[in-house]
Design an enzyme around this catalytic site. Structure first.
Site, PDB file in Angstrom:
ATOM      1  N   SER A   1     -15.388   0.154  11.109  1.00 43.07           N
ATOM      2  CA  SER A   1     -16.347  -0.404  12.068  1.00 43.07           C
ATOM      3  C   SER A   1     -16.937   0.686  12.952  1.00 43.07           C
ATOM      4  O   SER A   1     -16.344   1.739  13.176  1.00 43.07           O
ATOM      5  CB  SER A   1     -15.672  -1.447  12.965  1.00 43.07           C
TER       6      SER A   1
HETATM    7  N1  SAH Z   1     -10.519  -2.871  11.020  1.00 44.58           N
HETATM    8  C1  SAH Z   1     -11.067  -2.054   9.970  1.00 44.58           C
HETATM    9  C2  SAH Z   1     -12.401  -2.597   9.513  1.00 44.58           C
HETATM   10  C3  SAH Z   1     -12.419  -2.704   8.040  1.00 44.58           C
HETATM   11  S1  SAH Z   1     -13.745  -3.662   7.333  1.00 44.58           S
HETATM   12  C4  SAH Z   1     -11.155  -0.602  10.393  1.00 44.58           C
HETATM   13  O1  SAH Z   1     -10.884  -0.290  11.553  1.00 44.58           O
HETATM   14  O2  SAH Z   1     -11.435   0.249   9.556  1.00 44.58           O
HETATM   15  C5  SAH Z   1     -12.962  -5.213   7.083  1.00 44.58           C
HETATM   16  C6  SAH Z   1     -11.734  -5.240   6.220  1.00 44.58           C
HETATM   17  O3  SAH Z   1     -11.330  -6.607   6.104  1.00 44.58           O
HETATM   18  C7  SAH Z   1     -11.914  -4.717   4.809  1.00 44.58           C
HETATM   19  O4  SAH Z   1     -10.960  -3.726   4.576  1.00 44.58           O
HETATM   20  C8  SAH Z   1     -11.658  -5.955   3.929  1.00 44.58           C
HETATM   21  O5  SAH Z   1     -11.038  -5.652   2.696  1.00 44.58           O
HETATM   22  C9  SAH Z   1     -10.760  -6.773   4.837  1.00 44.58           C
HETATM   23  N2  SAH Z   1     -10.690  -8.213   4.534  1.00 44.58           N
HETATM   24  C10 SAH Z   1     -11.683  -9.042   4.154  1.00 44.58           C
HETATM   25  N3  SAH Z   1     -11.209 -10.295   3.985  1.00 44.58           N
HETATM   26  C11 SAH Z   1      -9.854 -10.236   4.247  1.00 44.58           C
HETATM   27  C12 SAH Z   1      -8.808 -11.188   4.219  1.00 44.58           C
HETATM   28  N4  SAH Z   1      -9.003 -12.470   3.883  1.00 44.58           N
HETATM   29  N5  SAH Z   1      -7.571 -10.772   4.540  1.00 44.58           N
HETATM   30  C13 SAH Z   1      -7.320  -9.474   4.874  1.00 44.58           C
HETATM   31  N6  SAH Z   1      -8.276  -8.537   4.903  1.00 44.58           N
HETATM   32  C14 SAH Z   1      -9.536  -8.905   4.590  1.00 44.58           C
END
Ligand code: SAH
Length: 220
Positions: A64
């Protein structure tokens, strides 16, 4: 070997930029000042690590934007020792910021590749975050209930299961709170929810945002 000190000055500048964009919580700013964001991105993107932008982390996912991480952290405002559940570990950066703020962090990721890469990275940086490979739409019941839940992927609607894993209010103490982007793929609204009773919740819509989608175990 990455020369971490070179990034110190850039991190300071990022903190100033976030201040100008309206982030006021000193605990959030101090945490962002400490977490080495360049260790959470691909080597090829390292020069952009302290720009206020989201960056690809592989598997069609992103780390993000720092402003978004700061905004979600500021809204959630975890106190020292509070139990916080993150849905979407991704790069591990957001979880690390919450850890630096003193929270006890639990984080769920549904993509095995990211889970397997991020778990050892967090450990090597000394961030004692408990990670799990699984579907975050189901929360993580056995570790709950939580003082706070942070969802870092865009949800079509608020998953009911997660609401139930928030702490109930007790006496003068208010219940658990959640920060979650809600809306269709093209854009969501950052929504803040507080549990105010056994089956009652209060929510406010904050600002517009855009996240990668929150997907169930069989989707995408
Ligand atoms: N918090 C992260 C942002 C990653 S983007 C950071 O600081 O880098 C969002 C993430 O959510 C992705 O890695 C994606 O694979 C995950 N995601 C999407 N749906 C999900 C679910 N149902 N359960 C767990 N993770 C999920």
């Amino acid at each position: 070997m990455i020369e971490d000190w070179k990034f110190e000055r850039r991190r300071e500048r990022l903190v100033e930029e976030l201040r100008e964009k309206g982030i006021t919580d000193e605990r959030v700013l101090a945490a962002i000042h400490r977490v080495p964001r360049h260790r959470f991105v691909d080597q090829a993107l390292i020069q952009r690590a302290y720009n206020d932008e989201a960056l690809p982390i592989g598997l069609k996912q992103t780390i993000s934007q720092p402003y978004t991480v700061a905004f979600q952290s500021q809204t959630l405002a975890p106190k020292k020792g509070e139990r916080i559940l993150e849905i979407g570990t991704g790069s591990g950066y957001q979880a690390s910021v919450l850890f630096e703020m003193g929270a006890q962090v639990f984080s769920v990721e549904r993509m095995r590749g990211l889970y397997e890469r991020t778990t050892p990275l967090l450990r090597s940086l000394g961030y004692k975050i408990v990670t799990r490979f699984g579907d975050g739409m189901q929360g993580w019941e056995s570790m709950g209930p939580y003082d706070g839940i942070i969802v870092t992927a865009g949800a079509l609607e608020i998953p009911e299961v997660l609401l139930h894993q928030l702490k109930k209010p007790e006496g003068m103490k208010s219940g658990g709170r959640m920060i979650i982007p809600v809306g269709p793929r093209k854009g969501q609204v950052m929504t803040y929810v507080v549990r105010i009773g056994e089956d009652s919740y209060e929510s406010v819509e904050l600002e517009e945002c855009r996240f990668v989608p929150l997907l169930g175990s069989t989707e995408g």
